[in-house]
Scaffold this motif. Structure first.
Motif, PDB file in Angstrom:
ATOM      1  N   ARG A  62       0.840  -1.195   0.000  1.00  0.00           N
ATOM      2  CA  ARG A  62       0.000   0.000   0.000  1.00  0.00           C
ATOM      3  C   ARG A  62       0.877   1.248   0.000  1.00  0.00           C
ATOM      4  N   ARG A  63       0.424   2.264  -0.701  1.00  0.00           N
ATOM      5  CA  ARG A  63       1.077   3.568  -0.611  1.00  0.00           C
ATOM      6  C   ARG A  63       0.702   4.160   0.737  1.00  0.00           C
ATOM      7  N   GLN A  64       1.659   4.773   1.393  1.00  0.00           N
ATOM      8  CA  GLN A  64       1.379   5.370   2.693  1.00  0.00           C
ATOM      9  C   GLN A  64       1.277   6.875   2.517  1.00  0.00           C
ATOM     10  N   VAL A  87      12.673  18.943   4.334  1.00  0.00           N
ATOM     11  CA  VAL A  87      11.393  18.701   5.012  1.00  0.00           C
ATOM     12  C   VAL A  87      11.082  17.207   5.034  1.00  0.00           C
ATOM     13  N   ALA A  88      11.267  16.549   3.895  1.00  0.00           N
ATOM     14  CA  ALA A  88      10.985  15.112   3.820  1.00  0.00           C
ATOM     15  C   ALA A  88      11.837  14.341   4.820  1.00  0.00           C
ATOM     16  N   LYS A  89      13.107  14.711   4.897  1.00  0.00           N
ATOM     17  CA  LYS A  89      14.000  14.029   5.839  1.00  0.00           C
ATOM     18  C   LYS A  89      13.558  14.287   7.279  1.00  0.00           C
ATOM     19  N   ARG A  90      13.222  15.518   7.579  1.00  0.00           N
ATOM     20  CA  ARG A  90      12.823  15.865   8.939  1.00  0.00           C
ATOM     21  C   ARG A  90      11.550  15.119   9.359  1.00  0.00           C
ATOM     22  N   LEU A  91      10.611  14.964   8.413  1.00  0.00           N
ATOM     23  CA  LEU A  91       9.348  14.295   8.734  1.00  0.00           C
ATOM     24  C   LEU A  91       9.380  12.795   8.459  1.00  0.00           C
ATOM     25  N   ASN A  92      10.510  12.324   7.916  1.00  0.00           N
ATOM     26  CA  ASN A  92      10.679  10.908   7.609  1.00  0.00           C
ATOM     27  C   ASN A  92       9.582  10.395   6.665  1.00  0.00           C
ATOM     28  N   THR A  97       5.990  12.052  -2.337  1.00  0.00           N
ATOM     29  CA  THR A  97       4.688  12.002  -1.669  1.00  0.00           C
ATOM     30  C   THR A  97       4.408  13.330  -0.992  1.00  0.00           C
ATOM     31  N   MET A  98       5.426  13.869  -0.320  1.00  0.00           N
ATOM     32  CA  MET A  98       5.269  15.144   0.374  1.00  0.00           C
ATOM     33  C   MET A  98       5.051  16.282  -0.615  1.00  0.00           C
ATOM     34  N   ARG A  99       5.790  16.293  -1.717  1.00  0.00           N
ATOM     35  CA  ARG A  99       5.665  17.366  -2.711  1.00  0.00           C
ATOM     36  C   ARG A  99       4.245  17.401  -3.259  1.00  0.00           C
ATOM     37  N   VAL A 100       3.718  16.237  -3.604  1.00  0.00           N
ATOM     38  CA  VAL A 100       2.355  16.163  -4.138  1.00  0.00           C
ATOM     39  C   VAL A 100       1.350  16.632  -3.088  1.00  0.00           C
ATOM     40  N   ALA A 101       1.529  16.207  -1.847  1.00  0.00           N
ATOM     41  CA  ALA A 101       0.589  16.546  -0.778  1.00  0.00           C
ATOM     42  C   ALA A 101       0.560  18.043  -0.499  1.00  0.00           C
ATOM     43  N   ILE A 102       1.732  18.679  -0.427  1.00  0.00           N
ATOM     44  CA  ILE A 102       1.707  20.119  -0.120  1.00  0.00           C
ATOM     45  C   ILE A 102       1.267  20.931  -1.333  1.00  0.00           C
ATOM     46  N   SER A 103       1.541  20.445  -2.543  1.00  0.00           N
ATOM     47  CA  SER A 103       1.055  21.129  -3.746  1.00  0.00           C
ATOM     48  C   SER A 103      -0.464  21.130  -3.766  1.00  0.00           C
ATOM     49  N   ALA A 104      -1.058  20.022  -3.338  1.00  0.00           N
ATOM     50  CA  ALA A 104      -2.515  19.900  -3.332  1.00  0.00           C
ATOM     51  C   ALA A 104      -3.170  20.872  -2.349  1.00  0.00           C
ATOM     52  N   THR A 105      -2.405  21.355  -1.376  1.00  0.00           N
ATOM     53  CA  THR A 105      -2.963  22.312  -0.406  1.00  0.00           C
ATOM     54  C   THR A 105      -2.861  23.746  -0.914  1.00  0.00           C
TER      55      THR A 105
END
Length: 123
Positions: A62-64, A87-92, A97-105
């Motif tokens: 599954r994608r997390q 940011v990705a490293k800090r949040l592990n 995934t993070m880039r797509v998620a914050i772009s969507a906001t």
């Protein structure tokens, strides 16, 4: 003659290899909804070890996605000036995934900087 230093046997890395029984437990718990990240922490192994076990067992991984709190934290950190990778490293979390998620906001992403000292090819 030889070196004055005595030769010592190589020390093997302390990798935590999972037994067949533990691997079956990993598969069962993953099927029950436990994340690969949580399983890795529970068994004291790398997430890649858990993913390998799942793939070897022909389990579709599954994608997390990120939680809403993680997305909010990521957006805040990125807007404070940190890079996507920082940011990705800090949040592990996975950077893409993070880039797509914050772009969507609605966060406006900065242009990539590329490697220092190298010109970026023009399109």
């Amino acid at each position: 003659m030889g070196s004055a230093r005595s030769l010592q046997p190589r020390v093997k890395r302390g990798w935590n290899r999972l037994s067949g029984e533990d691997q079956a437990v990993v598969v069962a718990r993953y099927k029950d909804g436990v994340t690969s990240t949580a399983l890795a922490a529970d068994f004291g192994v790398a997430k890649s070890t858990i993913l390998r076990i799942l793939r070897d067992a022909r389990i579709v991984v599954r994608r997390q996605s990120m939680t809403p709190d993680q997305v909010s934290d990521a957006a805040r950190l990125y807007e404070s000036g940190l890079s996507l990778s920082q940011v990705a490293k800090r949040l592990n979390v996975n950077q893409e995934t993070m880039r797509v998620a914050i772009s969507a906001t609605g966060v406006t992403l900065r242009p990539p900087t590329g490697r220092q000292g190298q010109a970026r090819p023009s399109a």
